[in-house]
Design a protein around this motif. Structure first.
Motif, PDB file in Angstrom:
ATOM      1  N   LEU A   1      33.499  38.237  34.249  1.00  0.00           N
ATOM      2  CA  LEU A   1      34.519  38.770  35.161  1.00  0.00           C
ATOM      3  C   LEU A   1      34.655  37.881  36.389  1.00  0.00           C
ATOM      4  N   VAL A   2      33.522  37.425  36.900  1.00  0.00           N
ATOM      5  CA  VAL A   2      33.541  36.587  38.101  1.00  0.00           C
ATOM      6  C   VAL A   2      34.268  35.277  37.800  1.00  0.00           C
ATOM      7  N   ALA A   3      33.993  34.708  36.601  1.00  0.00           N
ATOM      8  CA  ALA A   3      34.598  33.421  36.244  1.00  0.00           C
ATOM      9  C   ALA A   3      36.120  33.548  36.131  1.00  0.00           C
ATOM     10  N   ALA A   4      36.599  34.737  35.722  1.00  0.00           N
ATOM     11  CA  ALA A   4      38.038  34.916  35.506  1.00  0.00           C
ATOM     12  C   ALA A   4      38.788  35.264  36.783  1.00  0.00           C
ATOM     13  N   ASP A   5      38.084  35.556  37.850  1.00  0.00           N
ATOM     14  CA  ASP A   5      38.723  36.061  39.062  1.00  0.00           C
ATOM     15  C   ASP A   5      38.386  35.147  40.241  1.00  0.00           C
ATOM     16  N   PRO A   6      39.374  34.404  40.742  1.00  0.00           N
ATOM     17  CA  PRO A   6      39.070  33.458  41.832  1.00  0.00           C
ATOM     18  C   PRO A   6      38.514  34.142  43.081  1.00  0.00           C
ATOM     19  N   ILE A   7      38.977  35.375  43.337  1.00  0.00           N
ATOM     20  CA  ILE A   7      38.470  36.076  44.537  1.00  0.00           C
ATOM     21  C   ILE A   7      36.986  36.368  44.377  1.00  0.00           C
ATOM     22  N   LEU A   8      36.614  36.839  43.187  1.00  0.00           N
ATOM     23  CA  LEU A   8      35.198  37.135  42.945  1.00  0.00           C
ATOM     24  C   LEU A   8      34.355  35.866  42.981  1.00  0.00           C
ATOM     25  N   LYS A   9      34.927  34.785  42.483  1.00  0.00           N
ATOM     26  CA  LYS A   9      34.192  33.507  42.514  1.00  0.00           C
ATOM     27  C   LYS A   9      33.904  33.130  43.963  1.00  0.00           C
TER      28      LYS A   9
ATOM     29  N   LEU B   1      28.140  38.437  47.012  1.00  0.00           N
ATOM     30  CA  LEU B   1      27.978  39.475  45.999  1.00  0.00           C
ATOM     31  C   LEU B   1      27.225  38.925  44.787  1.00  0.00           C
ATOM     32  N   ASN B   2      25.927  38.779  44.903  1.00  0.00           N
ATOM     33  CA  ASN B   2      25.091  38.438  43.744  1.00  0.00           C
ATOM     34  C   ASN B   2      23.829  39.279  43.826  1.00  0.00           C
ATOM     35  N   PHE B   3      23.194  39.505  42.686  1.00  0.00           N
ATOM     36  CA  PHE B   3      22.128  40.498  42.648  1.00  0.00           C
ATOM     37  C   PHE B   3      20.944  40.206  43.586  1.00  0.00           C
ATOM     38  N   PRO B   4      20.406  38.963  43.609  1.00  0.00           N
ATOM     39  CA  PRO B   4      19.256  38.748  44.520  1.00  0.00           C
ATOM     40  C   PRO B   4      19.577  39.088  45.968  1.00  0.00           C
ATOM     41  N   PHE B   5      20.752  38.627  46.445  1.00  0.00           N
ATOM     42  CA  PHE B   5      21.109  38.872  47.837  1.00  0.00           C
ATOM     43  C   PHE B   5      21.389  40.361  48.076  1.00  0.00           C
ATOM     44  N   PHE B   6      22.010  41.011  47.076  1.00  0.00           N
ATOM     45  CA  PHE B   6      22.256  42.460  47.124  1.00  0.00           C
ATOM     46  C   PHE B   6      20.947  43.204  47.329  1.00  0.00           C
ATOM     47  N   LEU B   7      19.936  42.772  46.586  1.00  0.00           N
ATOM     48  CA  LEU B   7      18.627  43.419  46.654  1.00  0.00           C
ATOM     49  C   LEU B   7      17.965  43.155  48.011  1.00  0.00           C
ATOM     50  N   VAL B   8      18.091  41.916  48.491  1.00  0.00           N
ATOM     51  CA  VAL B   8      17.514  41.580  49.795  1.00  0.00           C
ATOM     52  C   VAL B   8      18.113  42.470  50.875  1.00  0.00           C
ATOM     53  N   ARG B   9      19.431  42.663  50.823  1.00  0.00           N
ATOM     54  CA  ARG B   9      20.088  43.488  51.842  1.00  0.00           C
ATOM     55  C   ARG B   9      19.655  44.947  51.725  1.00  0.00           C
TER      56      ARG B   9
ATOM     57  N   LEU C   1      32.153  48.316  44.647  1.00  0.00           N
ATOM     58  CA  LEU C   1      32.499  48.879  43.338  1.00  0.00           C
ATOM     59  C   LEU C   1      33.852  48.320  42.899  1.00  0.00           C
ATOM     60  N   ASN C   2      34.699  47.999  43.886  1.00  0.00           N
ATOM     61  CA  ASN C   2      35.993  47.388  43.641  1.00  0.00           C
ATOM     62  C   ASN C   2      36.009  46.094  44.455  1.00  0.00           C
ATOM     63  N   PRO C   3      35.389  45.039  43.941  1.00  0.00           N
ATOM     64  CA  PRO C   3      35.053  43.884  44.796  1.00  0.00           C
ATOM     65  C   PRO C   3      36.267  43.084  45.277  1.00  0.00           C
ATOM     66  N   ASP C   4      37.442  43.307  44.707  1.00  0.00           N
ATOM     67  CA  ASP C   4      38.623  42.608  45.199  1.00  0.00           C
ATOM     68  C   ASP C   4      39.142  43.218  46.494  1.00  0.00           C
ATOM     69  N   TRP C   5      38.768  44.472  46.727  1.00  0.00           N
ATOM     70  CA  TRP C   5      39.356  45.227  47.832  1.00  0.00           C
ATOM     71  C   TRP C   5      38.486  45.134  49.085  1.00  0.00           C
ATOM     72  N   PHE C   6      39.126  45.247  50.244  1.00  0.00           N
ATOM     73  CA  PHE C   6      38.340  45.223  51.480  1.00  0.00           C
ATOM     74  C   PHE C   6      39.042  46.056  52.544  1.00  0.00           C
ATOM     75  N   SER C   7      38.242  46.601  53.460  1.00  0.00           N
ATOM     76  CA  SER C   7      38.778  47.321  54.611  1.00  0.00           C
ATOM     77  C   SER C   7      37.775  47.211  55.736  1.00  0.00           C
ATOM     78  N   THR C   8      38.261  46.820  56.919  1.00  0.00           N
ATOM     79  CA  THR C   8      37.347  46.649  58.051  1.00  0.00           C
ATOM     80  C   THR C   8      36.962  47.995  58.659  1.00  0.00           C
ATOM     81  N   MET C   9      37.646  49.064  58.239  1.00  0.00           N
ATOM     82  CA  MET C   9      37.362  50.391  58.786  1.00  0.00           C
ATOM     83  C   MET C   9      36.245  51.076  58.006  1.00  0.00           C
ATOM     84  N   PHE C  10      35.870  50.482  56.869  1.00  0.00           N
ATOM     85  CA  PHE C  10      35.012  51.159  55.904  1.00  0.00           C
ATOM     86  C   PHE C  10      33.648  51.553  56.481  1.00  0.00           C
ATOM     87  N   GLY C  11      33.001  50.598  57.158  1.00  0.00           N
ATOM     88  CA  GLY C  11      31.673  50.874  57.702  1.00  0.00           C
ATOM     89  C   GLY C  11      31.701  52.006  58.708  1.00  0.00           C
TER      90      GLY C  11
END
Lengths: 179, 399
Positions: B119-127, B133-141, B201-211
């Motif tokens: 999925l990441v390879a097919a989506d330039p935004i995810l790339k 957004l990768n598992f080791p860094f996700f876990l560190v956070r 969960l929807n990695p293409d989307w973003f909102s600065t109000m979310f936090g």
């Protein structure tokens, strides 16, 4: 309310806020209703002791706020739907989400203005003359003394017995308030 | 009234009650865990979704309570003394809640699209986002967020115990000094938590109000929870002799403020995205306004904002123990719906609303375990911190 030959009321002076609050509570319990307290700073417990929570101000603010809200909404409605119907990004003319901010702001604005004006009105301000200032030591009410005044319009008011009652509350000084 | 004349320890009747509630919570928790295990066997994908939702909800109550605890160390005031012990007990559940993150770390690939290299390879935004957004860094956070909260919880509770033993100094100064940086850390941690666990969960989307939405959400969940527990405890000694309508009025006002804060943030996010009308931003709302989710949204507008707002305007209601508790419980229920509306539509990739029995299992399981932990911790210390520097003010409040 003015009694030409009588006094405006009796003023008791206290050294600290706790004594004043206790005195106010005792006066309420005794049955006095037309009484007021004067302090250099706001004392929350005093509001409870004098039962001053019920007044018309919340209603005035509510009406002001609702007026503001409707004004804000209708102002935008008439502007964008009726007088200047312009197509913006294909949205309907009546695009309510964009109205909300102004509606909210005008609600707050009108509510706060009604609060200020309502407060002044209910307090009877501006008032160039008030008898309590005839008590010589009263200027201390804005510095470090606490005053309780029982007004002569109170049905239970009687110069002698009320003076005795106030003295019994450990008032530092009880003085008559001239008109 | 002096502090010395009162007994702040939990009365034996109340202790019996707390133990009984705890047993009930344990039974509910065990039923929930059994359902969860069955769910994991039958449908792992649904299990992870349900688990994430329930976990975020209950972790929010624990972490939010700790935020109120830190806030009252900074501001002082009689309301702080009243909520301190329940808030401390809720904060002490955080280290165990941190361990309960493990299933999410195991099931991350089922939850998050960015975990799939195709999925990441097919989506330039995810790339582009792969560095974050990768598992080791996700876990560190996740470790930093949960570890940081656990550390704050351990320190605040250790010093609070020291305050009980040795008096207000130096324990109060230590707690107050930690609370400033601690609150800042909390806001950042909630922000990163919301981005990592929910927004991605929807990695293409973003909102600065979310936090900020989650900051307000945690604050609201936890103050509603603290009100509920205070009213529950107020029926017996020691709180029946200490808690006045004024204490309740104060925390009621805080709940009122948080209802408005949540509505303000929610509407701001909606207005910005609605006004921008950009294809990369609107899907988040588009998938939440169809397939049955639109009714959930309406429930939130009325139940999470309009109704509590209108009711909490009333001064009398905020001073009525029973009514305020009912509203607090209602707000807690609305928070459940709100977190569900945030987590599930993206976790199901925009599917229609279809609640699952595994949702029930996750809610009962995590909720039961959490309530059991909380009640166990609550029973351990006197319900009022006798050496709090505001104790006299608190005892005279409203008398």
């Amino acid at each position: 309310m003015r009694k030409p030959d009588g006094v405006y009321g009796l003023m008791a002076e206290f050294d600290d806020p706790t004594m004043l609050v206790n005195a106010a509570r005792a006066a309420r319990e005794k049955g006095f209703r037309r009484l007021d307290a004067y302090t250099p700073f706001p004392i929350e417990d005093l509001t409870d002791a004098l039962h001053l929570h019920r007044n018309k101000l919340p209603l005035i603010v509510l009406i002001g706020g609702l007026t503001g809200g409707f004004t804000g909404y209708l102002l935008q409605y008439f502007t964008t739907v009726i007088y200047y119907p312009i197509n913006i990004a294909g949205r309907p003319l009546h695009s309510w989400p964009s109205y909300i901010i102004i509606t909210f702001e005008l609600t707050i604005l009108f509510a706060s203005i009604s609060a200020v004006l309502g407060l002044l009105g209910l307090c009877g301000l501006p008032m160039p003359y008030h008898p309590v200032f005839n008590v010589p030591r009263f200027s201390a009410a804005s510095r470090d003394r606490f005053f309780l005044c029982i007004e002569s319009t109170d049905p239970l008011f009687d110069r002698q017995s009320t003076t005795k009652f106030l003295e019994s509350l450990d008032a530092k000084e009880v003085s008559e308030v001239e008109h | 009234m002096t502090a010395a004349a009162l007994d702040f320890n939990i009365s034996s009747d109340l202790l019996t009650d707390i133990r009984r509630w705890r047993t009930r919570a344990m039974v509910v928790g065990v039923i929930g865990v059994i359902l969860l295990v069955l769910g994991w066997v039958t449908s792992p994908a649904q299990f992870y979704r349900s688990y994430l939702w329930a976990y975020i909800y209950f972790l929010g109550i624990a972490a939010g309570s700790m935020a109120w605890l830190m806030l009252q160390y900074l501001t002082g005031g009689a309301w702080g003394v009243a909520i301190r012990r329940p808030a401390e007990a809720a904060a002490r559940t955080i280290p165990v809640m941190a361990v309960l993150f493990v299933p999410i770390a195991i099931g991350y690939a089922s939850l998050y699209p960015w975990a799939h290299s195709d999925l990441v390879a097919a989506d330039p935004i995810l790339k582009h986002k792969a560095a974050y957004l990768n598992f080791p860094f996700f876990l560190v956070r996740a470790v930093a967020i949960l570890g940081g909260w656990s550390l704050l919880s351990v320190l605040l509770n250790r010093w609070s115990l020291r305050e009980d033993r040795e008096g207000p100094r130096p324990a109060h100064n230590l707690m107050a000094r930690l609370s400033g940086p601690g609150l800042i850390f909390w806001v950042f941690a909630v922000t990163f938590m919301s981005i990592d666990w929910v927004m991605s969960l929807n990695p293409d989307w973003f909102s600065t109000m979310f936090g900020l939405l989650f900051v307000a959400g945690q604050g609201l969940s936890s103050i509603a929870f603290l009100i509920t527990i205070l009213v529950l405890l107020s029926q017996q000694r020691p709180l029946s002799e200490i808690l006045t309508t004024r204490h309740l009025h104060d925390v009621g006002k805080l709940m009122f403020a948080n209802v408005m804060l949540w509505a303000y943030f929610s509407f701001s996010q909606w207005l910005i995205i609605w006004a921008g009308n950009l294809p990369e931003e609107i899907p988040w709302y588009a998938e939440r306004l169809r397939g049955g989710w639109q009714y959930v949204a309406l429930v939130l507008v009325f139940g999470h904002f309009a109704l509590p707002f209108a009711l909490l305007l009333s001064r009398d209601l905020k001073r009525n123990f029973k009514l305020l508790r009912r509203i607090a419980v209602f707000v807690l229920a609305m928070r459940v719906v709100d977190v569900y509306w945030f987590v599930i539509p993206d976790a199901t990739r925009g599917a229609a609303l279809s609640p699952s029995w595994i949702d029930v299992g996750a809610f009962l399981g995590i909720g039961g375990i959490w309530a059991m932990l909380f009640l166990g911790q609550l029973a351990k210390r006197p319900l009022i911190p006798a050496n709090d520097i505001h104790i006299i003010e608190a005892l005279e409040h409203g008398r």
